[in-house]
Write an enzyme that holds these catalytic residues in place. Structure first.
Site, mmCIF file in Angstrom:
data_model
loop_
_atom_site.group_PDB
_atom_site.id
_atom_site.type_symbol
_atom_site.label_atom_id
_atom_site.label_comp_id
_atom_site.label_asym_id
_atom_site.label_seq_id
_atom_site.Cartn_x
_atom_site.Cartn_y
_atom_site.Cartn_z
ATOM 1 N N GLU A 189 0.832 -1.207 0.000
ATOM 2 C CA GLU A 189 0.000 0.000 0.000
ATOM 3 C C GLU A 189 0.873 1.265 0.000
ATOM 4 O O GLU A 189 1.832 1.360 0.759
ATOM 5 C CB GLU A 189 -0.888 -0.005 1.250
ATOM 6 C CG GLU A 189 -1.924 1.117 1.269
ATOM 7 C CD GLU A 189 -2.755 1.102 2.554
ATOM 8 O OE1 GLU A 189 -2.347 0.454 3.534
ATOM 9 O OE2 GLU A 189 -3.812 1.764 2.571
ATOM 10 N N CYS B 260 -5.766 -2.853 2.593
ATOM 11 C CA CYS B 260 -5.518 -2.687 4.026
ATOM 12 C C CYS B 260 -6.769 -2.791 4.896
ATOM 13 O O CYS B 260 -7.257 -3.889 5.110
ATOM 14 C CB CYS B 260 -4.758 -1.382 4.276
ATOM 15 S SG CYS B 260 -3.796 -1.424 5.829
ATOM 16 N N LYS C 63 -10.083 2.249 -2.289
ATOM 17 C CA LYS C 63 -10.280 1.689 -0.947
ATOM 18 C C LYS C 63 -11.632 2.106 -0.383
ATOM 19 O O LYS C 63 -11.920 3.299 -0.252
ATOM 20 C CB LYS C 63 -9.132 2.175 -0.055
ATOM 21 C CG LYS C 63 -9.088 1.600 1.341
ATOM 22 C CD LYS C 63 -7.771 2.064 2.019
ATOM 23 C CE LYS C 63 -7.588 1.515 3.415
ATOM 24 N NZ LYS C 63 -6.237 1.864 3.968
#
Lengths: 296, 296
Positions: free
Chosen positions: B45, B155, B118
């Site tokens: 990331e 994540c 995300k």
């Protein structure tokens, strides 16, 4: 945060040949658990008898029992006598031709606090449950007791993150899984290890994703096939308790009956959810397709 | 079932002080991966720089980049030069005052096959992402490439079973998680262990629940706090690949940059889903409350 300890007990048992023998073993175990200070006792799936779903036979419906009925009366009396919250698992006869795999919860005063009918029903060689059990129609509803709000689910449910999440969203304090799962004796050791580890891991994952302690109790022992098509099942035990970060708090062995005692700090969930506030950030605006069979 | 092997590579890296230095390290790693036969390479990331979300500063928005832009051009050229499918992670500037944490996927011919923004955005001490990143608005949509349909998540998404499930329901062949997560140096060892183990376990649980292989790549190294309120983060590495029963296929260490190579048999998912057909039995009739914030 002050801790709030609950002593729990998991009764990992084997099939002892008759309902009477199984009840006797359960009564002894619950008495031992209570003597050791446990306030919540979890029994394995279908603890009154063998795991009969290895074959399909209409005669097996003779095992089913009404709720309420003799077994619930006996479990209620046991809970009251030992002053524990008791979670049992019965083959429920709801009507002629309508049966469920049903968990029942009694409080320490013997009162029947609630019922959960297994929602996800498997059907695989050795686990022919769709023949016996109508999928539950009570939803994913936790059951309130004097020791907390119990998210009781059953066996195949344990592979479904949706089930655990719905219990958490309804305010469950613990997730509980009565289970009957084991190995096909013909499988290779590596495959057996993967299967048991997967079973442990997916449940620990539910504990993590929801910030909740989790209790899983499984039977032990080999149960022979009930007709020529089967190979029998070696139930792998390995009952365990996980904390809200998925950490092991207690683990049983894989072969023997065992009374697994464990102290669970119910205040720990609040602490963990402060550092990992997963419920805060769920994208409920983007989860609609969870209600579809497949996104095709 | 015949096996269908895909060699994958995870580039576990540390912050090297400048975008140029990070790109150089990535280019070397991807060349090594390609030389070793990898066809799919996953970067961590926000690999272009430090994990700047330890503090809130408007100056950090200078790091953001348009998509397409210089970094996508460079990643595209790298994918094409090395003939690999490449998954990168960028701080996207979409408009003035509108930024995302965005994964980009390039095929082995350099074509930009898709973008994932995300969806779940954390905000905790040390991970102040809600200041920087608008939650994604592209949904949970896997990205088709020449090596398969990639369920790319980022994540914080990795804690959400809903995200993995939605990718699986959309036909993803693999789950991929570029990540930046680490320890608060002030935490006790036992807490650190629980956190890392939880991070591993919940993701292995997604692999199990969905019968899919899973790749998670994390950064390593200590990154100091960017203002006086922080203590810095020790990123824990531990990048790994799991198979569709959650079994470890490869694991990296916790401290050093590492190129983690692994062969994944994509045919194994089909075999596992035959013995554990979880998708068959989902109770989509009873999951409606997954779309609620809480069931109160």
């Amino acid at each position: 945060m002050t801790s709030k300890t609950l002593r729990v007990a998991l009764v990992q048992e084997r099939e002892r040949g008759s309902r009477e023998a199984n009840h006797a073993a359960i009564e002894q175990a619950v008495a031992r658990a209570a003597g050791a200070g446990a306030k919540l006792v979890l029994l394995q799936e279908l603890h009154n008898g063998p795991y009969f779903c290895q074959h399909e036979s209409v005669d097996e419906f003779d095992r089913a029992e009404p709720i309420p009925g003799d077994s619930t009366a006996r479990l209620s009396a046991l809970a009251r006598a030992q002053r524990v919250v008791l979670v049992g698992s019965l083959f429920e006869r709801r009507a002629a031709g309508l049966y469920h795999n049903t968990a029942v919860v009694f409080d320490a005063d013997g009162s029947h606090r609630g019922t959960y009918r297994k929602m996800h029903i498997p059907d695989d060689p050795g686990y022919l449950e769709k023949f016996y059990f109508t999928p539950g129609d009570l939803g994913f509803t936790p059951i309130d007791t004097s020791v907390g709000r119990l998210g009781v689910l059953v066996c195949w449910d344990q592979w479904y993150p949706e089930a655990a999440r719905l219990m958490a969203l309804a305010g469950a304090d613990l997730l509980l899984y009565p289970t009957a799962i084991g190995w096909d004796p013909a499988d290779a050791h590596a495959e057996k290890d993967r299967q048991r580890e997967a079973w442990i891991t997916v449940q620990r994952g539910h504990a993590v994703a929801n910030g909740l302690p989790l209790l899983a109790v499984n039977r032990v022992g080999f149960e022979a096939a009930r007709d020529a098509s089967g190979r029998g099942i070696q139930f792998w035990g390995t009952s365990f308790v996980a904390g809200p970060q998925g950490e092991f708090l207690a683990r049983a062995g894989e072969a023997e009956p065992e009374l697994l005692l464990c102290d669970v700090d119910l205040a720990r969930s609040d602490a963990v959810r402060r550092i990992w506030p997963f419920l805060r950030d769920r994208r409920i605006d983007a989860y609609g397709d969870l209600l579809r069979r497949f996104r095709d």
